[in-house]
Scaffold this motif. Structure first.
Motif, PDB file in Angstrom:
ATOM      1  N   LEU A  87      88.968  51.346  33.346  1.00 59.88           N
ATOM      2  CA  LEU A  87      89.121  50.901  34.809  1.00 59.88           C
ATOM      3  C   LEU A  87      90.494  50.320  35.060  1.00 59.88           C
ATOM      4  O   LEU A  87      90.962  49.604  34.162  1.00 59.88           O
ATOM      5  CB  LEU A  87      87.880  49.963  35.047  1.00 59.88           C
ATOM      6  CG  LEU A  87      86.517  50.033  34.799  1.00 59.88           C
ATOM      7  CD1 LEU A  87      85.518  49.136  35.494  1.00 59.88           C
ATOM      8  CD2 LEU A  87      86.154  51.455  35.359  1.00 59.88           C
ATOM      9  N   THR A  88      91.072  50.474  36.336  1.00 64.39           N
ATOM     10  CA  THR A  88      92.137  49.835  36.641  1.00 64.39           C
ATOM     11  C   THR A  88      92.134  49.068  37.758  1.00 64.39           C
ATOM     12  O   THR A  88      91.757  47.877  37.813  1.00 64.39           O
ATOM     13  CB  THR A  88      93.400  51.078  36.787  1.00 64.39           C
ATOM     14  OG1 THR A  88      92.752  51.929  37.659  1.00 64.39           O
ATOM     15  CG2 THR A  88      93.814  51.458  35.556  1.00 64.39           C
ATOM     16  N   THR A  89      92.356  49.754  39.245  1.00 64.17           N
ATOM     17  CA  THR A  89      92.066  49.144  40.378  1.00 64.17           C
ATOM     18  C   THR A  89      90.667  48.468  40.500  1.00 64.17           C
ATOM     19  O   THR A  89      90.372  47.339  41.200  1.00 64.17           O
ATOM     20  CB  THR A  89      92.464  49.821  41.523  1.00 64.17           C
ATOM     21  OG1 THR A  89      91.624  51.292  41.472  1.00 64.17           O
ATOM     22  CG2 THR A  89      93.760  50.333  41.509  1.00 64.17           C
ATOM     23  N   ALA A  90      89.751  49.348  40.277  1.00 61.69           N
ATOM     24  CA  ALA A  90      88.376  48.620  40.263  1.00 61.69           C
ATOM     25  C   ALA A  90      87.998  47.275  39.636  1.00 61.69           C
ATOM     26  O   ALA A  90      87.111  46.315  40.092  1.00 61.69           O
ATOM     27  CB  ALA A  90      87.273  49.503  39.556  1.00 61.69           C
ATOM     28  N   LEU A  91      88.855  46.766  38.703  1.00 62.55           N
ATOM     29  CA  LEU A  91      88.783  45.528  38.323  1.00 62.55           C
ATOM     30  C   LEU A  91      89.317  44.406  39.092  1.00 62.55           C
ATOM     31  O   LEU A  91      89.294  43.135  38.692  1.00 62.55           O
ATOM     32  CB  LEU A  91      89.577  45.368  36.869  1.00 62.55           C
ATOM     33  CG  LEU A  91      88.827  46.301  35.847  1.00 62.55           C
ATOM     34  CD1 LEU A  91      90.146  46.144  34.475  1.00 62.55           C
ATOM     35  CD2 LEU A  91      87.743  45.749  35.362  1.00 62.55           C
ATOM     36  N   HIS A  92      89.985  45.175  40.298  1.00 61.32           N
ATOM     37  CA  HIS A  92      90.613  43.959  41.342  1.00 61.32           C
ATOM     38  C   HIS A  92      90.070  44.005  42.370  1.00 61.32           C
ATOM     39  O   HIS A  92      90.472  43.513  43.657  1.00 61.32           O
ATOM     40  CB  HIS A  92      92.055  44.246  41.248  1.00 61.32           C
ATOM     41  CG  HIS A  92      92.912  44.090  39.920  1.00 61.32           C
ATOM     42  ND1 HIS A  92      93.067  42.870  39.298  1.00 61.32           N
ATOM     43  CD2 HIS A  92      93.106  44.992  39.066  1.00 61.32           C
ATOM     44  CE1 HIS A  92      93.556  42.983  38.066  1.00 61.32           C
ATOM     45  NE2 HIS A  92      93.679  44.398  37.955  1.00 61.32           N
ATOM     46  N   ILE A  93      88.740  44.567  42.894  1.00 57.89           N
ATOM     47  CA  ILE A  93      88.064  44.736  43.928  1.00 57.89           C
ATOM     48  C   ILE A  93      87.768  43.304  44.239  1.00 57.89           C
ATOM     49  O   ILE A  93      87.835  42.821  45.425  1.00 57.89           O
ATOM     50  CB  ILE A  93      86.631  45.551  43.793  1.00 57.89           C
ATOM     51  CG1 ILE A  93      87.111  46.937  43.716  1.00 57.89           C
ATOM     52  CG2 ILE A  93      86.174  45.402  45.332  1.00 57.89           C
ATOM     53  CD1 ILE A  93      85.890  47.866  43.512  1.00 57.89           C
ATOM     54  N   VAL A  94      87.180  42.690  43.394  1.00 60.07           N
ATOM     55  CA  VAL A  94      86.928  41.003  43.506  1.00 60.07           C
ATOM     56  C   VAL A  94      87.915  40.274  42.878  1.00 60.07           C
ATOM     57  O   VAL A  94      88.313  40.519  41.579  1.00 60.07           O
ATOM     58  CB  VAL A  94      85.605  40.558  43.514  1.00 60.07           C
ATOM     59  CG1 VAL A  94      84.560  41.348  44.445  1.00 60.07           C
ATOM     60  CG2 VAL A  94      85.143  40.835  41.954  1.00 60.07           C
ATOM     61  N   GLY A 145      89.177  40.778  46.301  1.00 58.21           N
ATOM     62  CA  GLY A 145      90.697  40.958  45.385  1.00 58.21           C
ATOM     63  C   GLY A 145      91.417  41.739  46.087  1.00 58.21           C
ATOM     64  O   GLY A 145      91.370  41.998  47.164  1.00 58.21           O
ATOM     65  N   SER A 146      92.506  41.990  45.348  1.00 60.43           N
ATOM     66  CA  SER A 146      93.696  42.915  46.014  1.00 60.43           C
ATOM     67  C   SER A 146      93.228  44.280  46.373  1.00 60.43           C
ATOM     68  O   SER A 146      93.887  44.873  47.112  1.00 60.43           O
ATOM     69  CB  SER A 146      95.053  42.918  45.080  1.00 60.43           C
ATOM     70  OG  SER A 146      94.557  43.354  43.727  1.00 60.43           O
ATOM     71  N   GLU A 147      92.335  44.686  45.672  1.00 60.96           N
ATOM     72  CA  GLU A 147      91.845  46.160  45.843  1.00 60.96           C
ATOM     73  C   GLU A 147      90.572  46.213  46.811  1.00 60.96           C
ATOM     74  O   GLU A 147      89.744  47.228  46.610  1.00 60.96           O
ATOM     75  CB  GLU A 147      91.556  46.963  44.555  1.00 60.96           C
ATOM     76  CG  GLU A 147      92.896  46.921  43.630  1.00 60.96           C
ATOM     77  CD  GLU A 147      93.846  47.848  44.213  1.00 60.96           C
ATOM     78  OE1 GLU A 147      93.478  48.579  44.931  1.00 60.96           O
ATOM     79  OE2 GLU A 147      94.916  47.555  43.908  1.00 60.96           O
ATOM     80  N   TRP A 148      90.258  45.129  47.558  1.00 60.58           N
ATOM     81  CA  TRP A 148      89.241  45.153  48.447  1.00 60.58           C
ATOM     82  C   TRP A 148      89.121  46.082  49.423  1.00 60.58           C
ATOM     83  O   TRP A 148      87.979  46.788  49.586  1.00 60.58           O
ATOM     84  CB  TRP A 148      89.173  43.956  48.948  1.00 60.58           C
ATOM     85  CG  TRP A 148      87.900  43.697  50.021  1.00 60.58           C
ATOM     86  CD1 TRP A 148      87.670  44.059  50.964  1.00 60.58           C
ATOM     87  CD2 TRP A 148      86.303  43.253  49.381  1.00 60.58           C
ATOM     88  NE1 TRP A 148      86.309  43.853  51.692  1.00 60.58           N
ATOM     89  CE2 TRP A 148      85.583  43.107  50.442  1.00 60.58           C
ATOM     90  CE3 TRP A 148      85.982  42.505  48.265  1.00 60.58           C
ATOM     91  CZ2 TRP A 148      84.320  42.758  50.519  1.00 60.58           C
ATOM     92  CZ3 TRP A 148      84.522  42.208  48.188  1.00 60.58           C
ATOM     93  CH2 TRP A 148      83.796  42.178  49.042  1.00 60.58           C
ATOM     94  N   PHE A 174      90.156  57.518  42.182  1.00 62.57           N
ATOM     95  CA  PHE A 174      90.460  58.141  41.123  1.00 62.57           C
ATOM     96  C   PHE A 174      91.530  57.546  40.241  1.00 62.57           C
ATOM     97  O   PHE A 174      92.439  56.823  40.811  1.00 62.57           O
ATOM     98  CB  PHE A 174      90.738  59.460  41.233  1.00 62.57           C
ATOM     99  CG  PHE A 174      89.379  60.184  41.956  1.00 62.57           C
ATOM    100  CD1 PHE A 174      88.441  60.668  41.352  1.00 62.57           C
ATOM    101  CD2 PHE A 174      89.545  60.482  43.285  1.00 62.57           C
ATOM    102  CE1 PHE A 174      87.378  61.403  42.026  1.00 62.57           C
ATOM    103  CE2 PHE A 174      88.446  60.840  43.957  1.00 62.57           C
ATOM    104  CZ  PHE A 174      87.368  61.314  43.391  1.00 62.57           C
ATOM    105  N   ASN A 175      91.321  57.505  38.778  1.00 64.33           N
ATOM    106  CA  ASN A 175      92.631  57.131  37.966  1.00 64.33           C
ATOM    107  C   ASN A 175      92.772  58.277  36.962  1.00 64.33           C
ATOM    108  O   ASN A 175      91.828  59.096  36.898  1.00 64.33           O
ATOM    109  CB  ASN A 175      92.508  55.802  37.475  1.00 64.33           C
ATOM    110  CG  ASN A 175      91.350  55.403  36.649  1.00 64.33           C
ATOM    111  OD1 ASN A 175      90.501  56.246  36.161  1.00 64.33           O
ATOM    112  ND2 ASN A 175      91.093  54.100  36.387  1.00 64.33           N
ATOM    113  N   ASP A 176      93.473  58.009  35.884  1.00 62.62           N
ATOM    114  CA  ASP A 176      93.416  58.793  34.820  1.00 62.62           C
ATOM    115  C   ASP A 176      92.339  58.837  34.044  1.00 62.62           C
ATOM    116  O   ASP A 176      92.111  60.147  33.513  1.00 62.62           O
ATOM    117  CB  ASP A 176      94.571  58.542  33.920  1.00 62.62           C
ATOM    118  CG  ASP A 176      96.238  58.673  34.484  1.00 62.62           C
ATOM    119  OD1 ASP A 176      96.059  59.319  35.589  1.00 62.62           O
ATOM    120  OD2 ASP A 176      97.019  57.924  34.042  1.00 62.62           O
ATOM    121  N   SER A 177      91.578  58.022  33.815  1.00 60.72           N
ATOM    122  CA  SER A 177      90.310  57.909  33.109  1.00 60.72           C
ATOM    123  C   SER A 177      89.129  58.637  33.747  1.00 60.72           C
ATOM    124  O   SER A 177      88.360  59.109  33.246  1.00 60.72           O
ATOM    125  CB  SER A 177      90.127  56.737  32.829  1.00 60.72           C
ATOM    126  OG  SER A 177      91.200  55.857  32.021  1.00 60.72           O
TER     127      SER A 177
END
Lengths: 238, 175
Positions: free
Chosen positions: A223-230, A36-39, A157-160
């Protein structure tokens, strides 16, 4: 002139020389992870220098009752504890669902392989920098099973899940060099007798943020970017 | 078939170089052995042996082609071009910079070679011996497999070795 021609021909030939390393036959299963875009994620090294790091990954199978059967693939760093710039941190928050599913407790009380007792070499590999596939072939009477895939980026890291969270906080993930957003877990129920040839693994939740248990949390709203690893995980029956 | 074509191309290149060099007597043969410190993960200490035909374009600048054998997780046969620049005119100690760029083949049927790059700096002594220190990139792909009571697994592991390289060599003049 002949030198230039030789070099040109050589270049063309070199580009077409790779052998196909994996051959599939009928009944084989391919687990394909599409990046994904955050791989790739910026990992801080020193003096503000960052390195693009791919995620840590484990793929394993369980029976339909949720009992661990076998690991299909795991990244080299967690399998051999060869972390870079970890300052002795064993990174128990990296892939806790896989660790607790295996249920192998090591000498320091953690469920992580150690440098002295690394995970099986034939299953561990260099962290892939993009989409990749793993082939599995059931060797016995196994017809129904669950393929589980756990992925995690360090320091995302993110806000959560902030860097500033303290030990004991629900969103603590190991501090400054820690996990950040917890590992994400995908799963697909496979039935080789069904005639179905393609399965999509779906997100079933995230792992323990601090790696203290193998529990899966289905609420992924933090979760934010972690959802776009794949982008997609596909299991194909050949 | 492809390997034969590659060998033919290499021979043609070397013969072409030799023919030009014989006219001007500027051909030399370099042999070197090397190793290095792998800073990638997984790491593997490499060992290599190279043979390079170098053509002197002038007293400072040399170019040529080389091959040899490198040992990482699998044995590799690199095929590369080399350019070497000497910062001084011929004398006892001659500092130089060089760069090898090419492709490595994997003879093993369960492996693929890949891109090879090795820029380095070095010192040549009495126009014969030399040492060099550099940075080497070597791509390699290999099949990994495992079988237990439930499943057999296979995947292609892509390795990107980054190595601080050291080479020791000797130069033969061919004229």
């Amino acid at each position: 002139m002949s030198l230039k021609l030789s070099c040109m021909i050589l270049t063309i030939i070199l580009c077409s020389c790779n052998k196909k390393l994996i051959e599939y036959k009928s009944g084989d299963v391919e687990v394909h992870i599409e990046q994904g875009s955050e791989w790739l994620h910026d990992y801080p090294l020193f003096l503000g220098i960052k390195k693009k790091n791919p995620p840590q990954i484990a793929i394993w199978i369980e029976d339909m009752q949720g009992h661990y059967l076998s690991t299909i693939y795991v990244t080299h760093k967690i399998a051999t504890q060869s972390w870079q710039m970890a300052n002795g941190n064993r990174r128990k928050s990296a892939l806790p669902d896989w660790c607790y599913s295996r249920g192998v407790k090591y000498e320091d009380g953690l469920y992580l392989p150690t440098k002295n007792h690394p995970f099986v070499d034939g299953i561990s590999g260099a962290t892939p920098r993009g989409s990749f596939s793993v082939k599995l072939s059931p060797t016995g009477s196994l017809r129904q099973f669950v393929v589980k895939i756990e992925l995690n980026q360090s320091t995302d890291f993110n806000d959560s899940y902030p860097k500033s969270a303290k030990p004991g906080d629900a969103n603590y993930s190991g501090g400054e060099g820690g996990s950040g957003q917890p590992a994400v877990v995908y799963a697909a129920d496979i039935d080789l007798s069904s005639g179905k040839t393609t399965y999509d693994a779906t997100l079933i939740g995230h792992s323990s943020p601090d790696g203290s248990s193998g529990k899966i949390y289905s609420d992924v709203s933090g979760l934010t970017t972690a959802l776009h690893i794949v982008k997609r995980i596909t299991i194909s029956i050949r | 078939m492809k390997k034969r074509l590659i060998l033919m191309c290499m021979m043609a290149a070397v013969i072409s170089l030799a023919a030009q060099a014989q006219e001007e007597k500027r051909l030399s043969l370099i042999t070197s052995v090397g190793t290095g410190l792998d800073i990638s993960t997984p790491a593997k200490t490499p060992i290599n042996f190279h043979v390079i035909g170098l053509y002197g374009i002038n007293s400072h600048f040399y170019a040529g082609v080389g091959t040899g054998i490198s040992s990482y997780e699998k044995a590799l046969i690199p095929v590369f071009t080399e350019v070497r620049y000497f910062f001084t005119k011929p004398k006892t100690f001659m500092p130089f910079a060089e760069c090898n760029i090419g492709y490595s083949f994997a003879p093993d049927k369960h492996a693929n070679g890949g891109f090879y790059l090795n820029p380095s700096i070095g010192m040549q002594y009495k126009q014969r011996f030399f040492v060099s220190l550099g940075y080497e990139w070597q791509k390699l792909e290999r099949l990994k497999s495992y079988k237990d009571q439930f499943v057999a697994t296979e995947f292609a592991e892509k390795l990107h070795h980054t190595v601080i390289s050291m080479n020791f060599g000797y130069k033969f003049d061919l004229h």
